[in-house]
Write a protein that holds these residues in place. Structure first.
Motif, short mmCIF file in Angstrom:
data_model
loop_
_atom_site.label_atom_id
_atom_site.label_comp_id
_atom_site.label_asym_id
_atom_site.label_seq_id
_atom_site.Cartn_x
_atom_site.Cartn_y
_atom_site.Cartn_z
N PRO A 55 -60.64 15.98 -7.08
CA PRO A 55 -60.37 14.66 -6.50
C PRO A 55 -60.88 13.58 -7.45
O PRO A 55 -61.92 13.75 -8.10
CB PRO A 55 -61.16 14.67 -5.19
N VAL A 56 -60.18 12.47 -7.53
CA VAL A 56 -60.51 11.41 -8.48
C VAL A 56 -61.30 10.30 -7.79
O VAL A 56 -60.95 9.89 -6.68
CB VAL A 56 -59.21 10.83 -9.09
N PRO A 57 -62.37 9.81 -8.42
CA PRO A 57 -63.17 8.73 -7.84
C PRO A 57 -62.30 7.52 -7.48
O PRO A 57 -61.42 7.13 -8.25
CB PRO A 57 -64.15 8.38 -8.95
N GLY A 58 -62.55 6.95 -6.31
CA GLY A 58 -61.79 5.80 -5.85
C GLY A 58 -60.75 6.14 -4.81
O GLY A 58 -60.26 5.27 -4.09
N TYR A 59 -60.43 7.43 -4.69
CA TYR A 59 -59.45 7.86 -3.69
C TYR A 59 -60.20 8.46 -2.50
O TYR A 59 -60.38 9.68 -2.40
CB TYR A 59 -58.47 8.88 -4.28
N ASP A 60 -60.64 7.60 -1.60
CA ASP A 60 -61.38 8.05 -0.41
C ASP A 60 -60.45 8.57 0.67
O ASP A 60 -60.91 9.18 1.64
CB ASP A 60 -62.22 6.90 0.15
N ALA A 61 -59.16 8.33 0.53
CA ALA A 61 -58.16 8.80 1.50
C ALA A 61 -56.86 9.08 0.76
O ALA A 61 -56.56 8.46 -0.27
CB ALA A 61 -57.95 7.77 2.60
N ALA A 62 -56.08 9.99 1.28
CA ALA A 62 -54.78 10.34 0.69
C ALA A 62 -53.71 9.40 1.26
O ALA A 62 -52.85 9.81 2.04
CB ALA A 62 -54.44 11.79 0.97
N GLU A 63 -53.79 8.14 0.88
CA GLU A 63 -52.86 7.13 1.38
C GLU A 63 -52.29 6.31 0.23
O GLU A 63 -52.97 6.03 -0.76
CB GLU A 63 -53.57 6.18 2.36
N CYS A 64 -51.05 5.90 0.40
CA CYS A 64 -50.40 5.02 -0.55
C CYS A 64 -50.59 3.58 -0.10
O CYS A 64 -50.16 3.19 0.99
CB CYS A 64 -48.91 5.34 -0.63
#
Length: 226
Positions: A55-64
């Motif tokens: 998982p990449v830092p900054g992506y706290d949720a799988a949302e567009c």
């Protein structure tokens, strides 16, 4: 005013300004599910299914999340896709600046490593030098999106002749691919262009929307949480 209050006041002003700036940045992005709920989402950087393997830092949720004009334009593309019995499938939308910095640091650590799935012909440490990983990304403005299209029921993508984030010449939009893959790439380019998006020639999946917006570094959150 006491000396103590004079010392504290500038800090309070800075905090207030910073909070206002963060709130403005968050309000300039909209959740795609609120604008185009039928668009399928396969947000790669929120999980391990990406070229870094984590998982990449900054992506706290799988949302567009996107800038509103881009989200509304994408909704128009989805409407056209649905008429053709297809659905858009988004892989990445707004990308926090911290994620871009993470990609740069990750690439620097790769040395001469190659990955048969994502970079079979280029050493990992040369991905930035050769333009496969950008030091500054339009995604951080909310005006860029990575996507494909596919079956609305199974969410399986069509054949485009190469995987998303394959760092290779075959990913160039006009690269020589099968007739089916060529037709699908052309269909995507045409549908997106009609709504105001321009394809990045080195990546068949990457599209930028017209206009400009500032770079942002607020993390991606679940819909309703920003």
């Amino acid at each position: 005013m006491s000396m103590r209050m004079k010392a504290v006041a500038p800090a309070l002003v800075c905090l207030t300004v910073a909070s206002a700036a963060a709130a403005h940045a968050q309000s300039s992005l909209v959740c795609l599910r609120d604008v185009a709920p039928t668009v399928a989402q396969d947000m790669r950087y929120a999980g391990p299914n990406n070229f870094t393997g984590d998982p990449v830092p900054g992506y706290d949720a799988a949302e567009c999340w996107l800038a509103r004009p881009a989200a509304e334009a994408l909704a128009k593309v989805q409407a056209e896709m649905e008429k053709a019995g297809k659905t858009l499938i988004v892989y990445d939308c707004y990308r926090p600046v911290r994620a871009v910095r993470h990609f740069l640091a990750w690439a620097k650590r790769q040395g001469d490593k190659r990955d048969p799935a994502y970079f079979p012909r280029v050493d990992g440490s040369k991905l930035v030098e050769q333009g496969y990983i950008a030091a500054r990304s339009a995604h951080s403005t909310g005006l860029a999106v990575d996507l494909t299209f596919g079956d609305p029921n199974t969410k399986e993508p069509v054949d485009t002749g190469g995987l998303f984030d394959l760092f290779d010449y075959i990913s160039h939009t006009n690269a020589k691919v099968s007739a089916e893959a060529r037709a699908n790439r052309n269909m995507l380019v045409g549908a997106m262009a009609k709504a105001g998006f321009t394809n990045y020639a080195a990546e068949w999946w990457h599209y930028g929307f017209k206009g400009s917006a500032p770079q942002q570094d607020v993390p991606v959150k679940a819909c309703g949480a920003r």
